[in-house]
Design an enzyme around this catalytic site. Sequence first.
Site, PDB file in Angstrom:
ATOM      1  N   HIS A 115     135.494 125.439  68.774  1.00 38.03           N
ATOM      2  CA  HIS A 115     134.200 125.883  68.254  1.00 38.03           C
ATOM      3  C   HIS A 115     133.017 125.276  69.001  1.00 38.03           C
ATOM      4  O   HIS A 115     131.868 125.515  68.628  1.00 38.03           O
ATOM      5  CB  HIS A 115     134.107 125.565  66.766  1.00 38.03           C
ATOM      6  CG  HIS A 115     135.094 126.323  65.938  1.00 38.03           C
ATOM      7  ND1 HIS A 115     134.841 127.576  65.427  1.00 38.03           N
ATOM      8  CD2 HIS A 115     136.362 126.007  65.560  1.00 38.03           C
ATOM      9  CE1 HIS A 115     135.907 127.999  64.761  1.00 38.03           C
ATOM     10  NE2 HIS A 115     136.835 127.064  64.823  1.00 38.03           N
TER      11      HIS A 115
ATOM     12  N   LYS B  56     136.844 133.043  70.591  1.00 39.48           N
ATOM     13  CA  LYS B  56     135.618 132.779  69.845  1.00 39.48           C
ATOM     14  C   LYS B  56     134.423 133.099  70.746  1.00 39.48           C
ATOM     15  O   LYS B  56     134.007 134.236  70.823  1.00 39.48           O
ATOM     16  CB  LYS B  56     135.635 131.346  69.331  1.00 39.48           C
ATOM     17  CG  LYS B  56     136.795 131.118  68.346  1.00 39.48           C
ATOM     18  CD  LYS B  56     136.914 129.725  67.898  1.00 39.48           C
ATOM     19  CE  LYS B  56     138.055 129.577  66.878  1.00 39.48           C
ATOM     20  NZ  LYS B  56     139.402 129.836  67.467  1.00 39.48           N
TER      21      LYS B  56
ATOM     22  N   SER C 278     135.752 123.141  62.143  1.00 37.37           N
ATOM     23  CA  SER C 278     135.666 124.576  61.906  1.00 37.37           C
ATOM     24  C   SER C 278     135.178 124.953  60.519  1.00 37.37           C
ATOM     25  O   SER C 278     134.598 126.025  60.337  1.00 37.37           O
ATOM     26  CB  SER C 278     137.027 125.226  62.152  1.00 37.37           C
ATOM     27  OG  SER C 278     138.022 124.649  61.311  1.00 37.37           O
TER      28      SER C 278
END
Length: 392
Positions: free
Chosen positions: A206, A238, A178
């Site tokens: 991610h 996300k 990240s």
Amino acid sequence: MVEDYFQGLLSERQEQGLYRQRMVLDSPQDTRVTVNGRQCLAFCSNDYLGLANHPDAVAAFKRAANQYGMGSGASNLILGHSRPHHQLEEELADFLGRPRVLLFSTGYMANLGVMSALMKQGDAVFQDRLNHASLLDAGRLSGASFQRFKHRELDDLEQRLKSSRASKKLIATDGVFSMDGDQQDLPRLAQLARNYQAIFMLDDAHGFGVLGEQGRGSANHFGLGLEELPILMATLGKSLGTFGAFVAGSEALIEVLIQFSRSYIYTTAMPPAVSEATRTSLRIMSKEQWRRDHLFERVKQFQMGCRELGIPLMPSDTPIQPIMIGSIEKTMEVSRYLERRGIIVTAIRPPTVPRDSSRLRVTFSASHSHEQVNQLLDVLSEIPWDQLQDAA
């Protein structure tokens, strides 16, 4: 006495240049936002596909709120597991090609839940040194022996596995890191897990939505199935732009988590409307490949621009593009300068990253335009990067 102790902690944090302050967002999450009453261009969210304010997802949320109310009102095992929760779990499992999925309220709770359910004293957990804090904390709190191997140095991991006498071993890693934006060598990690009879767990917060076919994530990107990677965790806040997290795996794994995962059992279920909005986001994500294509075009545009300007990017091919500076003071100075020029890029400092590795964490969204990236590059070109590196 107690207040003096609190003030002492805060003073120490300020003296170290590590004091953190929140910005107040007065607009929906987007590339252009209103922060502290001022309009700015933002390059610091994890809204990779631009879905956090998608009108179809917002409409789905509103319809579900009208039907199911605002809150779930109970934990999942009491009366909080609603139809939208169940449908989202089934659709995620189908999308990922895994037998089952279990929803958690956050990625932090998912990682804690997995390790608290599976690991105990006498076991051993092995993690990449730069894993997300939630994975690291989960390992520490599991009661198992906890070891961190050097970042992406799997020979170091293998030596640790060889030396371990633990009855049960678990290897956990981020798929995309990240704060660095680089990727783990998942195929080799899977091979090490097989060779040393270890459980393999991936945090793909991610990578999910960004990598792989239709955004299926890092495991799909590397061709790893259930047998090679039995535990897959990813978040919904996300790429999908909503909130929450999930763990995907076998029937037996999910049932074990339902029975033994304390962070699942002893918390209120997420609002049903969030699950319904996520179902809409999942459909958009899987169908609209242009979002990933456009996203990576902006990443490449930024990389080329930085090379021309001599800006020191870290090695990353993902939407996370950190600019390494090193010095806390210089990193904060550049971040504040960008903010004065109307651009928000977060300064990342210890303890989030190791000492002397403070950096600007530039992140991209499918909503960013070619012109907006050029605007960022134009402002970055005003900064004397050679002097910053000398100072660091």
